[in-house]
Write a protein that holds these residues in place. Structure first.
Motif, PDB file in Angstrom:
ATOM      1  N   UNK A 169       0.836  -1.220   0.000  1.00 27.01           N
ATOM      2  CA  UNK A 169       0.000   0.000   0.000  1.00 27.01           C
ATOM      3  C   UNK A 169       0.862   1.258   0.000  1.00 27.01           C
ATOM      4  N   UNK A 170       1.986   1.200   0.708  1.00 28.81           N
ATOM      5  CA  UNK A 170       2.885   2.364   0.715  1.00 28.81           C
ATOM      6  C   UNK A 170       3.402   2.635  -0.705  1.00 28.81           C
ATOM      7  N   UNK A 171       3.789   1.561  -1.394  1.00 28.06           N
ATOM      8  CA  UNK A 171       4.320   1.745  -2.758  1.00 28.06           C
ATOM      9  C   UNK A 171       3.242   2.250  -3.705  1.00 28.06           C
ATOM     10  N   UNK A 172       2.024   1.776  -3.518  1.00 28.18           N
ATOM     11  CA  UNK A 172       0.928   2.301  -4.349  1.00 28.18           C
ATOM     12  C   UNK A 172       0.777   3.802  -4.094  1.00 28.18           C
ATOM     13  N   UNK A 173       0.833   4.189  -2.817  1.00 28.69           N
ATOM     14  CA  UNK A 173       0.709   5.612  -2.470  1.00 28.69           C
ATOM     15  C   UNK A 173       1.846   6.437  -3.062  1.00 28.69           C
ATOM     16  N   UNK A 174       3.050   5.880  -3.032  1.00 30.06           N
ATOM     17  CA  UNK A 174       4.195   6.594  -3.624  1.00 30.06           C
ATOM     18  C   UNK A 174       4.020   6.724  -5.137  1.00 30.06           C
TER      19      UNK A 174
END
Ligand code: FMN
Length: 205
Positions: free
Chosen positions: A20-25
């Motif tokens: 999810x963090x990578x999607x947000x980035x």
């Protein structure tokens, strides 16, 4: 492509958060491959249809992703007929593949679409002032820009002419399958949404 961080393959919760963090980035950093996933739908003819989209927003709490589109593009009718979609990213820097599944909702008016339109730039809005529906056959190569807008961004007023063609696609994610490539043996897991809860399992790569 991004440089490799250590993906937390020893803990399912941490790995899920990392996805999810990578999607947000991917939303905030256009250099990330997560910025431009493939969105896969089922065509009206039953064939799978994949295309690149720009990831515009991610909401981990509600497990949603959002992109913008031209309401006239064939994918809109496809998603209205069958909202089941796949979303696919492979980041070669991270050596991480993420395959998502979810259901798509189209919004043309209301808070979501109005908010997305309000936060879009004039350059982005230029696409929606295109005279032809995306995918229309043409006799010769054609940019689908009016002559006036070939070399410049639209004025606010010109851009507003495209508002009626603008839509958001919100994907409510129900399944996250990631595969992390490692020389010492790959790692893979599945996260499945059941109501507000997620169940997490390791998978054989
Ligand atoms: C880098 C890149 C980003 C794109 N972003 C979007 C997007 O955010 N939304 C969109 O509808 N199409 C986007 N497109 C165009 C789509 O890939 C596709 O060609 C177009 O939407 C028509 O798709 P359809 O005929 O399946 O509806 C993008 C293409 C590229 C190459």
């Amino acid at each position: 492509m991004t440089t490799s961080d250590d993906f937390p393959t020893d803990n399912l919760d941490h790995a899920f958060s990392a996805v999810w963090r990578m999607l947000g980035e991917g939303v905030s950093d256009r250099r990330r491959v997560f910025h431009t996933p493939a969105l896969v739908s089922v065509g009206l003819d039953g064939w799978p249809k994949a295309r690149t989209v720009v990831l515009r927003s991610v909401d981990r709490e509600n497990a949603t992703l959002r992109c913008h589109t031209d309401l006239r593009s064939p994918k809109v009718a496809e998603l209205e007929g069958n909202p089941r979609v796949g979303v696919l990213v492979y980041d070669p820097g991270q050596k991480l593949q993420v395959c998502l599944q979810g259901t798509a909702t189209i919004d043309t008016n209301g808070e979501i679409a109005d908010g997305a339109w309000a936060s879009s730039t004039l350059w982005a809005r230029r696409c929606y002032a295109a005279p032809l529906a995306p995918g229309t056959r043409t006799d010769a190569p054609f940019s689908n820009l009016t002559e006036a807008l070939v070399a410049r961004q639209p004025t606010e007023e010109e851009a507003e002419g495209g508002r009626g063609n603008f839509a958001t696609i919100t994907v409510e994610v129900v399944r996250v399958d990631w595969l992390y490539l490692l020389a010492t043996g790959h790692s893979r897991a599945l996260h499945v949404r059941d109501g507000a809860q997620w169940t997490h399992s390791w998978l054989a790569p």
